[in-house]
Motif scaffolding. Structure first.
Motif, PDB file in Angstrom:
ATOM      1  N   GLN A 205     -10.171-114.887  60.263  1.00 21.18           N
ATOM      2  CA  GLN A 205      -9.038-114.827  61.173  1.00 21.18           C
ATOM      3  C   GLN A 205      -9.572-114.277  62.485  1.00 21.18           C
ATOM      4  O   GLN A 205     -10.138-113.176  62.501  1.00 21.18           O
ATOM      5  N   ALA A 206      -9.424-115.003  63.557  1.00 19.32           N
ATOM      6  CA  ALA A 206     -10.013-114.598  64.839  1.00 19.32           C
ATOM      7  C   ALA A 206      -9.590-113.192  65.268  1.00 19.32           C
ATOM      8  O   ALA A 206     -10.350-112.483  65.909  1.00 19.32           O
ATOM      9  N   GLN A 207      -8.403-112.770  64.895  1.00 18.54           N
ATOM     10  CA  GLN A 207      -7.915-111.450  65.278  1.00 18.54           C
ATOM     11  C   GLN A 207      -8.517-110.336  64.405  1.00 18.54           C
ATOM     12  O   GLN A 207      -8.363-109.158  64.712  1.00 18.54           O
ATOM     13  N   HIS A 208      -9.164-110.698  63.309  1.00 16.84           N
ATOM     14  CA  HIS A 208      -9.687-109.703  62.365  1.00 16.84           C
ATOM     15  C   HIS A 208     -11.117-110.029  61.938  1.00 16.84           C
ATOM     16  O   HIS A 208     -11.510-109.744  60.808  1.00 16.84           O
ATOM     17  N   THR A 209     -11.900-110.601  62.811  1.00 21.37           N
ATOM     18  CA  THR A 209     -13.230-111.075  62.457  1.00 21.37           C
ATOM     19  C   THR A 209     -14.055-110.000  61.753  1.00 21.37           C
ATOM     20  O   THR A 209     -14.517-110.201  60.624  1.00 21.37           O
ATOM     21  N   LYS A 210     -14.245-108.868  62.402  1.00 24.41           N
ATOM     22  CA  LYS A 210     -15.114-107.833  61.844  1.00 24.41           C
ATOM     23  C   LYS A 210     -14.530-107.211  60.581  1.00 24.41           C
ATOM     24  O   LYS A 210     -15.240-107.001  59.599  1.00 24.41           O
ATOM     25  N   ARG A 211     -13.261-106.900  60.595  1.00 23.36           N
ATOM     26  CA  ARG A 211     -12.647-106.219  59.440  1.00 23.36           C
ATOM     27  C   ARG A 211     -12.668-107.108  58.194  1.00 23.36           C
ATOM     28  O   ARG A 211     -12.970-106.651  57.105  1.00 23.36           O
ATOM     29  N   LEU A 212     -12.357-108.381  58.358  1.00 24.51           N
ATOM     30  CA  LEU A 212     -12.368-109.277  57.201  1.00 24.51           C
ATOM     31  C   LEU A 212     -13.798-109.542  56.741  1.00 24.51           C
ATOM     32  O   LEU A 212     -14.068-109.620  55.535  1.00 24.51           O
ATOM     33  N   PHE A 213     -14.722-109.636  57.677  1.00 23.09           N
ATOM     34  CA  PHE A 213     -16.126-109.811  57.311  1.00 23.09           C
ATOM     35  C   PHE A 213     -16.644-108.564  56.588  1.00 23.09           C
ATOM     36  O   PHE A 213     -17.415-108.672  55.628  1.00 23.09           O
ATOM     37  N   ASP A 214     -16.215-107.380  57.007  1.00 22.96           N
ATOM     38  CA  ASP A 214     -16.577-106.155  56.288  1.00 22.96           C
ATOM     39  C   ASP A 214     -16.103-106.223  54.842  1.00 22.96           C
ATOM     40  O   ASP A 214     -16.802-105.793  53.914  1.00 22.96           O
ATOM     41  N   THR A 215     -14.918-106.754  54.638  1.00 21.32           N
ATOM     42  CA  THR A 215     -14.399-106.912  53.282  1.00 21.32           C
ATOM     43  C   THR A 215     -15.269-107.886  52.492  1.00 21.32           C
ATOM     44  O   THR A 215     -15.617-107.629  51.340  1.00 21.32           O
ATOM     45  N   ALA A 216     -15.634-108.998  53.113  1.00 19.54           N
ATOM     46  CA  ALA A 216     -16.501-109.976  52.441  1.00 19.54           C
ATOM     47  C   ALA A 216     -17.845-109.344  52.077  1.00 19.54           C
ATOM     48  O   ALA A 216     -18.368-109.568  50.969  1.00 19.54           O
ATOM     49  N   LEU A 217     -18.400-108.542  52.977  1.00 19.08           N
ATOM     50  CA  LEU A 217     -19.667-107.869  52.697  1.00 19.08           C
ATOM     51  C   LEU A 217     -19.520-106.901  51.525  1.00 19.08           C
ATOM     52  O   LEU A 217     -20.383-106.835  50.637  1.00 19.08           O
ATOM     53  N   ALA A 218     -18.427-106.152  51.505  1.00 17.83           N
ATOM     54  CA  ALA A 218     -18.203-105.189  50.421  1.00 17.83           C
ATOM     55  C   ALA A 218     -18.071-105.915  49.074  1.00 17.83           C
ATOM     56  O   ALA A 218     -18.625-105.467  48.067  1.00 17.83           O
ATOM     57  N   VAL A 219     -17.351-107.026  49.062  1.00 15.39           N
ATOM     58  CA  VAL A 219     -17.195-107.800  47.827  1.00 15.39           C
ATOM     59  C   VAL A 219     -18.545-108.365  47.402  1.00 15.39           C
ATOM     60  O   VAL A 219     -18.911-108.295  46.215  1.00 15.39           O
ATOM     61  N   ALA A 220     -19.310-108.904  48.336  1.00 16.41           N
ATOM     62  CA  ALA A 220     -20.628-109.462  48.004  1.00 16.41           C
ATOM     63  C   ALA A 220     -21.562-108.381  47.470  1.00 16.41           C
ATOM     64  O   ALA A 220     -22.262-108.595  46.466  1.00 16.41           O
ATOM     65  N   ASP A 221     -21.573-107.221  48.112  1.00 12.10           N
ATOM     66  CA  ASP A 221     -22.439-106.128  47.674  1.00 12.10           C
ATOM     67  C   ASP A 221     -22.087-105.652  46.266  1.00 12.10           C
ATOM     68  O   ASP A 221     -22.970-105.383  45.455  1.00 12.10           O
ATOM     69  N   ALA A 222     -20.807-105.520  45.995  1.00 12.78           N
ATOM     70  CA  ALA A 222     -20.363-104.973  44.712  1.00 12.78           C
ATOM     71  C   ALA A 222     -20.370-105.996  43.579  1.00 12.78           C
ATOM     72  O   ALA A 222     -20.278-105.615  42.412  1.00 12.78           O
ATOM     73  N   ASN A 223     -20.469-107.269  43.923  1.00 14.21           N
ATOM     74  CA  ASN A 223     -20.353-108.326  42.913  1.00 14.21           C
ATOM     75  C   ASN A 223     -21.429-109.380  43.117  1.00 14.21           C
ATOM     76  O   ASN A 223     -21.140-110.500  43.541  1.00 14.21           O
ATOM     77  N   PRO A 224     -22.686-109.061  42.805  1.00 13.56           N
ATOM     78  CA  PRO A 224     -23.772-110.009  43.066  1.00 13.56           C
ATOM     79  C   PRO A 224     -23.669-111.312  42.280  1.00 13.56           C
ATOM     80  O   PRO A 224     -24.285-112.306  42.666  1.00 13.56           O
ATOM     81  N   SER A 225     -22.836-111.352  41.236  1.00 11.54           N
ATOM     82  CA  SER A 225     -22.696-112.588  40.467  1.00 11.54           C
ATOM     83  C   SER A 225     -21.700-113.557  41.094  1.00 11.54           C
ATOM     84  O   SER A 225     -21.602-114.713  40.676  1.00 11.54           O
ATOM     85  N   LEU A 226     -20.963-113.101  42.094  1.00 13.18           N
ATOM     86  CA  LEU A 226     -20.011-113.977  42.771  1.00 13.18           C
ATOM     87  C   LEU A 226     -20.695-114.700  43.927  1.00 13.18           C
ATOM     88  O   LEU A 226     -21.560-114.153  44.592  1.00 13.18           O
ATOM     89  N   ARG A 227     -20.266-115.925  44.168  1.00 12.00           N
ATOM     90  CA  ARG A 227     -20.722-116.668  45.352  1.00 12.00           C
ATOM     91  C   ARG A 227     -19.634-116.530  46.404  1.00 12.00           C
ATOM     92  O   ARG A 227     -18.510-117.018  46.230  1.00 12.00           O
ATOM     93  N   ILE A 228     -19.971-115.863  47.486  1.00 18.31           N
ATOM     94  CA  ILE A 228     -19.030-115.585  48.568  1.00 18.31           C
ATOM     95  C   ILE A 228     -19.317-116.552  49.711  1.00 18.31           C
ATOM     96  O   ILE A 228     -20.451-116.659  50.180  1.00 18.31           O
ATOM     97  N   THR A 229     -18.277-117.256  50.165  1.00 14.37           N
ATOM     98  CA  THR A 229     -18.402-118.151  51.315  1.00 14.37           C
ATOM     99  C   THR A 229     -17.443-117.669  52.395  1.00 14.37           C
ATOM    100  O   THR A 229     -16.273-117.407  52.117  1.00 14.37           O
ATOM    101  N   VAL A 230     -17.938-117.565  53.607  1.00 16.98           N
ATOM    102  CA  VAL A 230     -17.104-117.218  54.750  1.00 16.98           C
ATOM    103  C   VAL A 230     -16.909-118.479  55.578  1.00 16.98           C
ATOM    104  O   VAL A 230     -17.871-119.114  55.999  1.00 16.98           O
ATOM    105  N   LYS A 231     -15.649-118.843  55.770  1.00 18.34           N
ATOM    106  CA  LYS A 231     -15.305-119.985  56.622  1.00 18.34           C
ATOM    107  C   LYS A 231     -14.801-119.429  57.941  1.00 18.34           C
ATOM    108  O   LYS A 231     -13.686-118.911  58.042  1.00 18.34           O
TER     109      LYS A 231
END
Length: 181
Positions: free
Chosen positions: A44-70
């Motif tokens: 979401q253009a209005q929340h680029t960094k905050r949502l990406f931080d969430t994606a990073l946290a999910v990726a870090d905590a869950n290495p078995s998940l495949r995370i894609t950022v669109k």
């Protein structure tokens, strides 16, 4: 129909639901290819960094998940790589960026989870039967009616843990809510 029912339209405005858009109908065929352990973050253009931080946290905590950022059409890959540089870190191996020209609707159809804030992509994800999580950043309130029906889950970025539960195949995410973009 959702927006017609839950928007403050003037009384003089008449709405008509004309059916499912063709692109959504075509995307339904791709749901058969839905991949388990996949999480799509629709930025979401209005929340680029905050949502990406969430994606990073999910990726870090869950290495078995495949995370894609669109990325949102108003965003570019450089914003994300610059943010990684600001954080002094590298992209996790299980986090990927969607190709710029890839259709979000197809990514949604093939993802087990779809995460965003208030993007129309979340409404499309509900329609395609994905597990939908709306991160509670400004604007999430617009999706309360969908949550009330049980079609999506809200995740507070300050308090919900970054956990993927294999037993019921659910997760929520957590990032520092005090930081501003």
């Amino acid at each position: 129909q959702y927006w017609a029912e839950h928007s403050a339209l003037p009384a003089s405005v008449k709405t008509t639901v004309i059916g499912e858009p063709e692109v959504l109908t075509k995307a339904r065929a791709r749901v058969a290819n839905r991949q388990p352990h996949t999480v799509l973050f629709v930025s979401q253009a209005q929340h680029t960094k905050r949502l990406f931080d969430t994606a990073l946290a999910v990726a870090d905590a869950n290495p078995s998940l495949r995370i894609t950022v669109k990325p949102h059409p108003q965003e570019d890959l450089e914003q994300f790589t610059a943010h990684l540089h600001e954080l002094g870190r590298v992209k996790p191996g299980n986090l990927h960026f969607a190709e710029r020209d890839s259709a979000a609707i197809n990514l949604i159809a093939e993802s087990e989870f779809v995460v965003g804030v208030y993007s129309m992509a979340l409404v499309e994800a509900v329609g395609l039967g994905a597990k939908v999580i709306a991160v509670q950043l400004p604007g999430w309130e617009n999706l309360r009616a969908i949550e009330a029906r049980g079609d999506l889950t809200f995740a507070d970025p300050a308090t919900d843990p970054v956990v993927y539960e294999e037993t019921d195949r659910t997760f929520s995410a957590s990032v520092d809510k005090t930081r501003s973009d």
